[in-house]
Write an enzyme that holds these catalytic residues in place. Structure first.
Site, PDB file in Angstrom:
ATOM      1  N   SER A  59       0.729  -1.119   0.313  1.00 27.91           N
ATOM      2  CA  SER A  59      -0.072  -0.009  -0.089  1.00 27.91           C
ATOM      3  C   SER A  59       0.612   1.140   0.403  1.00 27.91           C
ATOM      4  CB  SER A  59      -1.267  -0.131   1.469  1.00 27.91           C
ATOM      5  OG  SER A  59      -1.830   0.557   0.985  1.00 27.91           O
ATOM      6  N   ASP A 314      -5.872  -3.335  -2.380  1.00 29.24           N
ATOM      7  CA  ASP A 314      -5.163  -3.629  -1.446  1.00 29.24           C
ATOM      8  C   ASP A 314      -4.213  -4.545  -0.775  1.00 29.24           C
ATOM      9  OD1 ASP A 314      -3.309  -2.445   1.226  1.00 29.24           O
ATOM     10  OD2 ASP A 314      -4.880  -1.147   1.471  1.00 29.24           O
TER      11      ASP A 314
END
Length: 505
Positions: A59, A314
């Protein structure tokens, strides 16, 4: 020879034997909280003198990782961290990182009036026929895009005017920032509570066009937010080039999760996909920045990214601290792990928060559970772990003052870990951070003209305590600028320009 390890995963004899040392970095996800990582990296490069050749990240950590991994040596990597720090600290508000989709902005703008109509209708409707009470997280702050008409093909799209297909980093930027206009035949967005609300609105309001635009926009975009202007800076060719990443000699792995298979996968520095055991998924080469964008795509907040026919989100959904790939499979013998969030941290009341707050908090709770095992694995493998004990701000908070406080916190935490400081020093660092946070909060009240006399007295006392505490901090734990703590305002962007602090120390 491998040692037995946490959960049966392989680790190495760090610093032993004749094997050449391999320095590594593992950077966790955390949204805007990557400010902590940037501060820690400043210390690691400027004081410790690290030179990593293996980097894994998830991320927001993947943004930091790619900035560093373009360069082959410690000096240029350190310079990249400083440049990234300047870009990060230049952000003034949430929309610099998270920009609302046009349909979502319209919904937030209209929702308060619509909810009043629904409540009024409830009072007029016979018992048994009324809608259930709706507690929807509609909070409309000043952050985000201006309200625009999502039915306009150019709604919210100042950067979508190139007719020719885009490629490379430019294509990634378009995917991340484009506010998709709804199509006439798009199906309705249909969470059950939202349908109840929008269904009754057709007879209570004359806003049928707005309602349909919201439904079509939600369905067409599949997300509530798009990337803000920070991403354009990060993908500017003068700052980042994928070809530099492929040729620098640094081994890179960016964690992301495929929605269809549910598998954890990694984008490499050359744009290929590998699985959690570092085995190739296919031979196809992709634009690396698409992998970074996918790794940052919080489900429900940002649109999933299509790669090789699958849709990726993610990486923190499965592995927020990707230590196993760096240590167990890429052979990092001297790894540094930098997280962004305190383990087991709690949040404030979320009963009236908006969708971004709820989604990011849900991810934080999910990743906290898995992060414990990942950090335990890294510690068992001999890694140096640099982690906060205080949550200075949330992953979606963008405030000039809090970003700087968190950056300095990262620097001091790295310094404390390497100096093997006492428990008293650790407590002193935490006290400094809390005093700065409280001072920042009281300053906000003063700037907004809402501070009471008692607040101002507390502000002066807090600043005096901060000056005294900073003076007690050992030299090796003192970051740049500590001399000004307590004597100057924390950063507040344009609100505080030219103002003199209202206290004397």
């Amino acid at each position: 020879m491998e040692l037995p390890s946490w959960l049966g995963l392989p680790t190495l004899r760090f610093g032993r034997g004749n094997a050449k040392p391999v320095h590594g970095l593992v950077l966790a996800g955390g949204g805007a909280k990557a400010s902590f990582q940037i501060g820690a990296l400043r210390h690691l490069y400027d004081v410790v003198g690290i030179s990593p050749t293996v980097i894994s990240a998830t991320s927001a950590g993947s943004v930091v990782a790619c900035s560093i991994a373009q360069w082959p040596d410690s000096d240029t990597q350190s310079h990249a961290v400083r440049q990234l720090e300047s870009m990060w600290l230049a952000m003034q508000e949430q929309s610099d990182m998270f920009a609302r989709r046009a349909w979502f902005n319209l919904l937030l703008d209209k929702a308060p009036d619509w909810m009043k109509l629904v409540e009024r209708d409830r009072r007029r409707t016979p018992v048994g026929l009324s809608l259930p009470r709706l507690n929807l997280p509609f909070t409309h702050s000043s952050e985000g895009d201006a309200v625009v008409d999502p039915a306009d093909p150019r709604a919210g799209e100042d950067d979508d005017r190139i007719a020719a297909p885009l490629t490379g980093q430019a294509a990634t930027l378009e995917i991340a920032t484009k506010d998709i206009a709804p199509t006439a035949d798009a199906a309705s967005w249909n969470p059950s509570v939202m349908l109840q609300l929008l269904g009754v609105l057709s007879r209570l309001t004359r806003d049928g066009g707005d309602i349909q635009a919201i439904l079509r926009g939600a369905d067409a975009s599949g997300s509530t937010y798009r990337a803000g202007p920070l991403l354009a800076k990060l993908l500017d060719p003068s700052w980042f080039r994928s070809e530099r990443l492929a040729s620098s000699g640094v081994t890179l792995r960016i964690a992301t999760v495929a929605l269809e298979s549910g598998e954890l996968r990694f984008m490499t520095e050359k744009g290929t996909l590998v699985d959690r055991d570092n085995q190739p998924v296919s031979d196809t080469r992709h634009e690396v920045t698409k992998g970074v964008l996918a790794s940052c795509s919080v489900p429900g907040v940002f649109r999933p990214v299509e790669i090789d026919g699958e849709h990726y989100v993610d990486g923190g959904v499965r592995e927020n601290v990707p230590a196993e790939i760096a240590i167990g499979h890429l052979g990092a013998t001297h790894p540094y792990v930098i997280t962004c969030s305190p383990q087991g941290s709690t949040g404030k009341d979320f009963g009236s928060r908006n969708m971004l707050d709820l989604a990011t908090r849900s991810i934080e709770i999910l990743t906290d559970e898995t992060e414990r095992d990942e950090v335990a694995y890294a510690i068992n493998a001999g890694a140096v772990v640099i982690a906060p004990e205080i949550a200075v701000h949330s992953s979606m908070t963008v405030d000039p003052g809090l970003l700087r406080i968190n950056r300095d916190y990262g620097w001091m935490t790295s310094a404390r870990v390497h100096a093997e400081s006492s428990a008293a020093d650790r407590q002193l660092i935490n006290e400094l951070v809390r005093l700065r946070m409280r001072g920042w909060e009281l300053e906000k009240g003063w700037l907004a003209s809402t501070a009471t006399r008692a607040d101002m007295d507390e502000l002066e006392q807090t600043k005096r305590q901060l000056v005294a505490a900073a003076a007690r901090l050992p030299r090796e734990l003192r970051p740049d600028g500590i001399e000004s703590w307590g004597r100057e305002l924390e950063a507040h962007g344009h609100m505080a320009e030219g103002l003199t602090p209202p206290w004397v120390v």
